[in-house]
Structure formats: C-alpha cells, structure tokens
Motif scaffolding. Structure first.
Motif, PDB file in Angstrom:
ATOM      1  N   LEU A 170       9.475  -0.827   1.016  1.00  0.00           N
ATOM      2  CA  LEU A 170       9.718  -2.219   0.566  1.00  0.00           C
ATOM      3  C   LEU A 170       8.741  -2.275  -0.299  1.00  0.00           C
ATOM      4  N   HIS A 171       8.910  -3.175  -1.241  1.00  0.00           N
ATOM      5  CA  HIS A 171       7.983  -3.433  -2.434  1.00  0.00           C
ATOM      6  C   HIS A 171       7.180  -4.683  -1.776  1.00  0.00           C
ATOM      7  N   ALA A 172       6.388  -4.565  -1.058  1.00  0.00           N
ATOM      8  CA  ALA A 172       5.669  -5.242  -0.190  1.00  0.00           C
ATOM      9  C   ALA A 172       4.043  -4.757  -0.084  1.00  0.00           C
TER      10      ALA A 172
ATOM     11  N   ALA B 217       6.885  -9.126   0.719  1.00  0.00           N
ATOM     12  CA  ALA B 217       7.857  -8.620  -0.409  1.00  0.00           C
ATOM     13  C   ALA B 217       8.040  -9.483  -1.387  1.00  0.00           C
TER      14      ALA B 217
ATOM     15  N   LYS C  11       1.612 -11.005  -3.928  1.00  0.00           N
ATOM     16  CA  LYS C  11       1.674 -10.327  -2.544  1.00  0.00           C
ATOM     17  C   LYS C  11       0.236  -9.889  -2.213  1.00  0.00           C
TER      18      LYS C  11
ATOM     19  N   ARG D 146       9.749 -12.947   1.857  1.00  0.00           N
ATOM     20  CA  ARG D 146       9.995 -12.916   0.462  1.00  0.00           C
ATOM     21  C   ARG D 146       9.320 -13.843  -0.213  1.00  0.00           C
TER      22      ARG D 146
ATOM     23  N   MET E  31      13.421  -6.599  -3.099  1.00  0.00           N
ATOM     24  CA  MET E  31      12.718  -6.042  -1.776  1.00  0.00           C
ATOM     25  C   MET E  31      12.327  -4.754  -1.732  1.00  0.00           C
TER      26      MET E  31
ATOM     27  N   TYR F 242      11.159  -1.039  -3.139  1.00  0.00           N
ATOM     28  CA  TYR F 242      10.214  -0.598  -4.189  1.00  0.00           C
ATOM     29  C   TYR F 242      11.105   0.689  -5.194  1.00  0.00           C
TER      30      TYR F 242
END
Length: 320
Positions: free
Chosen positions: A131-133, A146, A153, A237, A264, A266
């Motif tokens: 996840l890009h989180a 995310a 974030k 999100r 969401m 990466y």
C-alpha cells in the motif's frame, strides 16, 4: 523469529561479507554490507532473505523491455534504478541488491531510496501487496493511512503518534493476508514532514534532519519499535477538498472502497512491469473483504490536524 512470509528461497548467506549486518526490512531479513542505521538491527543468524552489497552497476541495461528516465526493466524482471548521478541500484528477484555509490554519494541517499523506490521494487518482485500508506499501531490494531503523494499521510501518522499511537512505517506499507486476517509490517521509523506540519506538531523544522539535499521536507526520526507484524484494523484513504469547512469520514463499500486502485497501491504501474499486473489488484480486492476502508477528506489546512487524528482514531476504534 519468523520474519518472512515469502515462498522464495533465501539467497546464499555467503554472498555477504563477514562484516555484514542483519537488519529488519519490512518483515524480511536484510543482510547489508553498507551501514543502514534506519532499519532495526537483528541478531546475525541463518540465511538472509535479501542481500545488499556494494559493487559496479551499469549505467543502462542491454535490452530493457520498459524504461523511464530513472528505471529500466529487462525480460527477467531485473531492474536498474538510477537514483541520482552518484547512485545506482541493480535489483534482482527481490533478493539481490547491488548499490553503486559515486565518490561523493552520502550513505543517507542509499537509506532514502531503500525506504522508497528500491523497497517498492524489492517487495513487488517478491509478490507482496504494497500500500502507498503510512501506518500506526494502537490498542485496537493498526491503521494504514493510504493516498497519493502530498495528501498528508506522514503528517496524520505523526499526529496519531503524538496522541499515543506507535509508528510502524511511512509511505510504504507491506500487507500480508492469511487465515482470514490482514497484517501490516513495520518499516523504518522516519516520518517525512513539510515545515508547516512539523511546526503544527511542535517540532521546529530546523531541529529535524533534512530528508534529501535541496528538499524542504524534514525527517521526524522515532525510536526503534516493533519487529513484528500487527493485525490491520482499518484503512483510511486520505483525500483533500479545500471546499470543505471541516474534515469528513465516510465508510466505503463495494468497488468504491478500492478504486482507483492506483491511489492505494505503491507504484502500481511499476508493479505491473514487474509481473504484478493482476496479482496486486486481486490482493487489494481480497484485502477489502477483510478490513474496513474509510474515506477521510481533509480541507488542506494544517489546523485541521486534531480533527483528522480524532476521525482516524475513531475508524480504528469502531472497527477493531
């Protein structure tokens, strides 16, 4: 300690020198010849999942099947990352990393890319869901924050840490799904903050380390935390809508909970070029059946941070 859920065989530990150190790398054992202090140390034992060594890296691949200004991928999925004029990485099979440092390349640049694009490459090559989180852990489990770059974030993660949550990772969050549950894996504990966000969190920007030369973001370096995954209790999100008068939190359902998936995942496009075209979206859809997903929309004003912290915490507390 069981570190890895990967089915790939570990590389021969003889690849690394006797002076190499073992570090915790998103749930894997990284054996490194280079001093990578931002990753928690592990006792030197057994075979490594990933080996990082210093060596020569070509300026380009012979026959790339896909390339961008900074990345080239060949038919075997081997990837060349041209991080800067002084630093290149050659990454194979999610297991072997060669870093070519120029004479004036600081080791901090190696760490920066190992926490970003290079980590994404390795995890995509290993078939992981990324996840890009950013992610923090509380008494009710972990919450992944995310969203696209610039959504805030890291700032929200730092705000939750200031309210008693434990930081787990920033920007890249490896997720494993099994036995009907999802778990998030820790990464380096360095939260990247814009100066106004740092000040809002009572951290004078001048007191924090620079993220990269010439970049305004500062690093909030936190003490080492857990070296084990945590159950994922919620995904938030994060979005921005300057028309709003106050932040809003909405529970999502159906396809809207994971679409567009590029917001969401990466570097989803990179994942596709590394053989994860279908797998990453299938994994994300499966994740949505196990973990509640929320939309948290901020106004864009850093003064809203206390409300964002409260809403993000309520998502996790209401759905442990």
């Amino acid at each position: 300690m069981a570190l890895s859920t990967s089915k790939r065989a570990a590389p021969n530990s003889a690849m690394a020198s006797d002076a190499a150190e073992d570090r915790y790398f998103y749930g894997y054992r990284l054996r490194t010849e280079l001093p990578i202090a931002s990753f928690p140390p592990l006792p030197r034992e057994g075979a490594a999942d990933i080996v990082l060594r210093h060596g020569d890296v070509p300026p380009s691949l012979d026959a790339p099947v896909w390339k961008s200004p900074f990345i080239e991928v060949d038919t075997d999925g081997c990837l060349l990352l041209k991080a800067s004029g002084q630093l290149r990485f050659l990454i194979r099979d999610g297991r072997d990393v060669v870093a070519d440092l120029g004479p004036n390349c600081p080791i901090q640049d190696v760490e920066t890319f190992l926490q970003g694009t290079a980590a994404g490459v390795l995890l995509h090559q290993r078939g992981d869901l990324i996840l890009h989180a950013s992610c923090v852990h509380g008494g009710d489990g972990a919450v992944a924050i995310a969203g696209l770059s610039g959504r805030g974030k890291s700032t929200l993660a730092a705000g939750l840490v200031a309210h008693g949550y434990e930081a787990m990772t920033d920007d890249i969050c490896r997720i494993a799904v099994g036995d009907g549950r999802a778990h998030a894996f820790p990464g380096p504990l360095r939260l990247r903050l814009w100066p106004d966000a740092a000040r809002a969190l009572s951290h004078p920007p001048e007191s924090l380390l620079a993220g990269r030369p010439g970049h305004a973001k500062r690093l909030l370096v936190l003490p080492p935390g857990r070296c084990e995954p945590a159950p994922l209790g919620a995904i938030v999100r994060l979005g921005v809508d300057p028309r709003l008068k106050a932040p809003t939190l909405i529970r999502l359902s159906g396809p809207a909970s994971v679409m567009p998936a590029t917001e969401m995942l990466y570097r989803a496009r990179l994942g596709r070029h590394l053989g994860r075209r279908e797998g990453q979206f299938q994994d994300l859809t499966r994740l949505a059946t196990l973990v509640p997903i929320f939309s948290l929309t901020r106004t864009g004003n850093v003064a809203d941070l206390p409300d964002l912290v409260r809403l993000a915490a309520s998502a996790l507390q209401a759905h442990p």
